[in-house]
Design an enzyme around this catalytic site. Structure first.
Site, PDB file in Angstrom:
ATOM      1  N   GLU A 160      11.440   0.735   9.206  1.00 27.92           N
ATOM      2  CA  GLU A 160      12.534   2.033   8.813  1.00 27.92           C
ATOM      3  C   GLU A 160      11.672   3.128   9.049  1.00 27.92           C
ATOM      4  OE1 GLU A 160      14.272   4.856   7.795  1.00 27.92           O
ATOM      5  OE2 GLU A 160      13.500   4.471   5.886  1.00 27.92           O
ATOM      6  N   GLU A 217      11.562  15.034  15.007  1.00 27.44           N
ATOM      7  CA  GLU A 217      11.828  15.107  13.837  1.00 27.44           C
ATOM      8  C   GLU A 217      10.644  15.903  13.008  1.00 27.44           C
ATOM      9  OE1 GLU A 217      12.385  11.926  10.202  1.00 27.44           O
ATOM     10  OE2 GLU A 217      10.673  11.593  11.333  1.00 27.44           O
ATOM     11  N   CYS A 250      14.419  10.775   6.353  1.00 29.22           N
ATOM     12  CA  CYS A 250      14.788  10.469   7.618  1.00 29.22           C
ATOM     13  C   CYS A 250      16.244  10.486   7.890  1.00 29.22           C
ATOM     14  CB  CYS A 250      14.192   9.108   7.812  1.00 29.22           C
ATOM     15  SG  CYS A 250      14.717   7.949   6.532  1.00 29.22           S
ATOM     16  N   LYS A 301       0.793  -0.972  -0.121  1.00 26.00           N
ATOM     17  CA  LYS A 301      -0.034  -0.037  -0.065  1.00 26.00           C
ATOM     18  C   LYS A 301       0.822   1.287   0.024  1.00 26.00           C
ATOM     19  CE  LYS A 301      -1.507   2.516   3.054  1.00 26.00           C
ATOM     20  NZ  LYS A 301      -1.757   3.887   2.418  1.00 26.00           N
TER      21      LYS A 301
END
Length: 475
Positions: A247, A378, A281, A174
């Site tokens: 991840e 983040e 990231c 997906k």
């Protein structure tokens, strides 16, 4: 007429009965396509197709899997411009550099995993107990559920399907609801080279992803996404004792010492901080600079950013990066700046650019402390946080003192220092005098809240296999 995307199940394009989501350009704010929110029944059908295809694909020889992936890579390369057009439309990335920056890498990664298909390693057969011969089989796991993000839609799809299919698994993937086009095209092309059901794509939102992750059939769930999403996937997978490959986010420090090549450091860190609008990231999101050169280096960095790092539309040949992905992400970036503490200063940027789209200026913020939100959390946007340090020990403490542990870089001419820090930095990847280059042959993945499991490399390939011990009596 606005075009409507379809799922790809068992090698065929299949219309969904789910509601349709508008795909909205992050450049203009206009609707350019629609994609369905697949129903639970449609997710179930895709998983069933993958399960039906698994027994035969599991028995396919490594050479047969390799050839299929080589052919897919060749087809992707031949249609690179088409993929780049769709990727730019979904993401707003600069069109002029997309083929070189991302499509070429995806082709190489597919070819790497095609080669990895023939590298099934295990212990040599031997007699570890008297009268018995033992050997190890490295086998595919089964049906694999995969979820990919919106920052690198095609790259992340390749990172996921390449090792899974090479190892003999079948896949239901997906993509992000905002950037599905290149994943759908990849699956449509793959239908020419892979048996029906080996690679399936279902479109949808978080609920669709949840239905896929919670489905009882997949034996491995792999996701690239936020820490929140990773934790939810891990908790869900635990209910069925499924393997999980995560991840997740990052908060990468770039540590600059006084003996570094300052010109190379300034340009390298600026580009690593703002490439893809900081939606990476592994982006250099924290600059840790020695106190003796803090002011001078920040001045050099800001000058480089203002002269060379320009935000712009996909057709702007001078644009270094485009918009952030969507209005919610733009609001998130703005929120970090709005909440800056009084002791922080914006050295450049800090504002939205233009009246339409999701453009945000490259931003450098100084005066930050270790417990500040901008240091600890983040952003996933074009914002670089700056701190200073006095000693190597302090630099290491500051660098490691966040929940994330994906990537870091060290900028110094001192070989001993670079080796010490590469040993002691608690990150899955450490660059020395560089930040952000990738190669297909080396593993990518982190520790702590950045997740576990490796993408790319032979280690990423092995994550999609299981080990079986076979022991035979010699009698």
């Amino acid at each position: 007429m606005v075009r409507v995307l379809h799922n790809v199940v068992a090698g065929a394009s299949v219309a969904s009965e789910g509601t349709l989501l508008d795909l909205v350009s992050p450049v203009t704010g206009e609707v350019y396509a629609q994609a369905p929110v697949s129903t639970d029944a449609e997710v179930d059908a895709a998983v069933a197709a993958a399960a039906a295809a698994f027994p035969a694909w599991k028995r396919a020889t490594p050479a047969e899997r390799q050839l299929a992936l080589f052919r897919l890579a060749d087809a992707l390369e031949a249609r690179a411009e088409e993929f780049a057009d769709l990727e730019s439309e979904d993401t707003g990335k600069p069109r002029a550099t997309l083929v070189a920056d991302e499509i070429v890498q995806s082709v190489d990664q597919l070819r790497f995993f095609a080669g990895a298909a023939r590298e099934l390693n295990g212990r040599a057969a031997a007699e570890y107990a008297e009268g018995f011969t033992s050997y190890v089989r490295r086998e595919p796991i089964g049906v694999v559920a995969q979820v990919t993000p919106w920052n690198y839609p095609l790259n992340m799809a390749v990172w996921k399907i390449g090792p899974a299919i090479a190892a003999g698994n079948t896949v239901v993937l997906k993509p992000s609801e905002t950037t599905p086009q290149t994943t759908v095209l990849l699956a449509e092309i793959a239908a020419e080279f892979l048996p029906p059901g080996v690679f399936n794509v279902v479109l949808g939102d978080r609920d669709t992803g949840r239905a896929l992750v919670e489905h009882p059939t997949p034996q491995l769930v792999a996701i690239t996404g936020s820490v929140r999403a990773g934790m939810q996937v891990a908790a869900s997978a635990a209910q069925g004792l499924k393997r999980v490959h995560l991840e997740l986010g990052g908060k990468a420090p770039a540590i600059v010492f006084a003996d570094a090549d300052l010109e190379a450091a300034a340009s390298g860190i600026a580009e690593a901080a703002f490439f893809n609008a900081g939606q990476d990231c592994t982006a250099a999101t924290r600059l840790l600079v020695h106190s003796s050169l803090h002011d001078a280096f920040v001045e050099r960095l800001v000058a480089y950013v203002e002269q060379n790092v320009r935000v712009g539309a996909p057709d702007d040949p001078d644009a270094f990066f485009g918009p952030v992905n969507n209005p919610d992400q733009l609001a998130r970036v703005e929120g970090f700046i709005d909440r800056l503490p009084a002791h922080a200063q914006v050295a450049t940027g800090g504002t939205r650019v233009g009246g339409t789209g999701c453009f945000f200026a490259p931003t450098v913020v100084t005066g930050l402390r270790q417990d500040d939100e901008l240091v600890q959390q983040e952003v996933f946007g074009p914002v670089l946080a700056v701190q200073s340090f006095e000693t190597e020990e302090e630099a290491l403490e500051l660098a490691n003192g966040v929940p994330y542990a994906l990537a870091a870089s060290v900028w110094t001419r001192d070989n001993g220092r670079s080796l010490r820090l590469s040993r002691d930095l608690d990150f899955g990847c450490v660059w020395i005098n560089a930040h952000i280059p990738f190669v297909s042959d080396m593993p990518h993945g982190g520790f702590k809240h950045s997740g576990y499991g490796k993408d790319l490399s032979i280690y990423g390939f092995e994550d999609y296999t299981r080990l079986k011990h076979v022991m035979a009596s010699l009698a």
